[in-house]
Design a protein around this motif. Structure first.
Motif, PDB file in Angstrom:
ATOM      1  N   ALA A 177     -17.333  83.225  27.086  1.00 38.29           N
ATOM      2  CA  ALA A 177     -18.296  84.087  27.783  1.00 38.29           C
ATOM      3  C   ALA A 177     -17.596  85.059  28.726  1.00 38.29           C
ATOM      4  N   GLN A 237     -17.879  89.077  28.417  1.00 38.03           N
ATOM      5  CA  GLN A 237     -18.331  89.924  29.532  1.00 38.03           C
ATOM      6  C   GLN A 237     -17.432  91.133  29.706  1.00 38.03           C
ATOM      7  N   SER A 277     -18.214  93.915  27.384  1.00 37.55           N
ATOM      8  CA  SER A 277     -19.601  94.389  27.348  1.00 37.55           C
ATOM      9  C   SER A 277     -19.681  95.891  27.586  1.00 37.55           C
ATOM     10  N   TRP A 303     -24.277  87.019  29.010  1.00 41.62           N
ATOM     11  CA  TRP A 303     -22.996  86.328  28.986  1.00 41.62           C
ATOM     12  C   TRP A 303     -22.777  85.499  30.245  1.00 41.62           C
TER      13      TRP A 303
END
Length: 578
Positions: free
Chosen positions: A134, A138, A141, A156
């Motif tokens: 995660a 991120q 993103s 996330w």
């Protein structure tokens, strides 16, 4: 009597034969666990602290870094906003931060329960994989016409929060179950203290990244003017800061995935006496795990499992156990203490902007100066009170005790929040800075550390992880309430000259929560220098013993036995290797 097995030499000791002459599985369990409880502090303990602590380093880094990163997100994605260009929307800022806490609640409850159902070993490492995945996601993103950057980051961060939540019960329980009784509090406190190091690291990485993009950042004087080269630099910066959080997790992952199952879980839940005894010897000799003779292990497990005194875990037993006030009040005490703590713990951060302004780290003449001062200011705030508080707890928790530290911490924090709340307009900036530092210190040399330590010790092995997860989740629910419901009250009646007119009243509310924490602390036991089995009421002859914790028909315990007897029996057993 258990069958002796062949094999073993100076290099590879036959661990099974150390207990092969003892027929009673309950006696074998007591003697084996006494070896862990009375072991001198060694490198195997340091290794356990580091492996568990790196998880908390990563957790704190990810949570603390977002406070710096949201400033950068505002520069990149709110550059053309109609109001306050270059500054993230307050609702978006709150949503991103609360998302982590929401995921954490799920992780604490879910991983806590699973660790009691399938084992600590099988779950440990999975939460770190989730955090790593995660975190990297991120950092990659981006905004799109169909989905805003806020939505992507929230998604996330919820997943990352689930992983962070899982780390709480797992790291606490695993450290407690492998720790020596004498220094168990210091070991668990050291694991938790890595949060302070993680917060410090987030500030340092932010500082390094800011220095690396200095020339680009100097091209803009304000956040609203930071476009082009400056905006591109800030976009790279926040991704690097977030992405770095995955690095320590990757380093620790191998060691988490290869950690042996805790012997207490193997004894009390798996009910595998031979494997548990073998794992204890392997752990104390820094081997990965014990490797007993499988045929004999299965045979002994089939014969000894029905004789073990410790009750089997079940939903009925869970409610029956905690339905008794003497045990239910402990869970109520740990959960409610953590809840009251986290509600007010967030309150300190509401003063961050005021504190940074008071020490001269709130503004700058260029974007470079703004980001540089935010990074340095946050490092100062962490070093001023938080880090010292953590390590004072580590140094004193096994001598002063958990309960006195928690009670004194809540009491002192009640006074400090009253001073801030009722004297907010009289103590001035310097007084506010002093109160802030003291709050940070007594949070960490106080309930912030002890609410993590005590739930990992005071519950029976079969429900220890679940109970810790419930306690920790209660705390995060308190944090969410503080951020969503209580925190916004500070801007009630805001004007151009007064951005947070109700901040003093919010501090008064937090003082009440600290006072409530004093009363809930009275519900928890003192766990200092007591074995986990004593705290669970499973040791005959001790004040904590409860006959109800012995399975019906399996009461083979020696009358008047106590932990000191176990040490003597270890010397009597006559270790034999062939």
């Amino acid at each position: 009597m258990a069958t002796r097995t062949a094999g073993g030499n100076a290099a590879f000791h036959n661990f099974h034969n150390d207990y092969a002459h003892i027929a009673d599985p309950n006696e074998r369990r007591r003697l084996a666990l006494a070896e862990i409880d009375k072991a001198p502090f060694g490198w195997y303990h340091v290794r356990a602290i580091v492996v568990a602590g790196i998880g908390f380093f990563t957790d704190a880094y990810d949570i603390f870094a977002i406070g710096i990163v949201t400033t950068m997100l505002g520069i990149v994605y709110w550059h053309n906003a109609d109001t306050k260009p270059g500054v993230i929307n307050a609702n978006a800022d709150t949503a991103i931060k609360v998302a982590t806490s929401g995921g954490t609640v799920i992780g604490q409850l879910g991983f806590g329960w699973l660790a009691d159902q399938v084992g600590r070993k099988k779950m440990y490492g999975l939460e770190l994989i989730l955090i790593i995945f995660a975190t990297v996601a991120q950092s990659l993103s981006a905004d799109s016409p169909a989905l805003s950057i806020v939505g992507v980051v929230i998604f996330w961060r919820v997943l990352m929060g689930v992983g962070i939540g899982g780390d709480y019960p797992l790291s606490s329980v695993i450290t407690a179950e492998f720790a020596t009784t004498k220094w168990r509090g210091a070991m668990m406190g050291s694991v938790f203290a890595m949060q302070g190091i993680g917060q410090f690291a987030a500030g340092i990485i932010s500082l390094i990244v800011t220095a690396g993009f200095k020339e680009s950042l100097l091209t803009a004087k304000t956040q609203a003017e930071c476009g082009g080269v400056c905006g591109e630099a800030v976009d790279k910066m926040w991704r690097v800061i977030i992405g770095f959080g995955a690095v320590p997790g990757c380093i620790a992952l191998y060691y988490r995935l290869t950690i042996p199952e805790t012997p207490r879980y193997t004894f009390d839940v798996s009910r595998d006496v031979v494997k548990a005894g073998s794992d204890i010897k392997a752990y104390l000799s820094s081997s990965p795990e014990g490797v007993p003779d499988e045929i004999n292990r299965v045979q002994v497990m089939r014969e000894s499992a029905p004789q073990l005194e410790v009750p089997k875990a079940s939903l009925r037993d869970f409610f029956s156990h905690y339905g008794q006030w003497k045990y239910g009040k402990v869970l109520l005490g740990t959960a409610s203490s953590w809840f009251f703590l986290d509600v007010a713990y967030y309150g300190v951060s509401l003063n961050n902007s005021t504190i940074l302004q008071a020490i001269g780290y709130a503004k700058g003449s260029t974007v470079y100066e703004i980001l540089w001062r935010i990074s340095v200011g946050n490092i100062i705030l962490v070093c001023a009170g938080a880090i010292p508080g953590y390590w004072v707890t580590v140094a004193t928790v096994d001598t002063i005790g958990r309960k006195p530290i928690q009670l004194a911490g809540f009491a002192i924090l009640t006074v400090l929040f009253c001073v801030i709340g009722f004297g907010y307009h009289k103590i001035g900036e310097h007084g506010l800075v002093a109160c802030y530092v003291l709050c940070q210190f007594f949070f960490n040399f106080g309930p912030n550390a002890t609410t993590f330590i005590v739930p990992g010790e005071c519950f029976p092995t079969r429900y220890r992880s679940t109970s810790h997860g419930i306690s920790a989740a209660s705390g995060k629910v308190g944090s969410i309430i503080a951020q969503v419901l209580i925190g916004p009250l500070r801007v009630r009646g805001a004007t151009a000259t007064s951005a947070s007119p109700w901040l003093n009243h919010v501090m008064q509310i937090y003082a009440l929560f600290m006072l409530c924490g004093c009363f809930t602390t009275l519900l928890i036991p003192e766990t200092k220098r007591l074995t986990l089995e004593q705290l669970a009421g499973e040791v005959p002859g001790t004040p904590q013993f409860d006959p109800n914790n012995i399975s019906a028909g399996n009461h083979h315990a020696r009358s008047g036995s106590d932990p000191s007897d176990e040490e003597a029996h270890i010397g009597e057993k006559g270790v034999v290797s062939t």
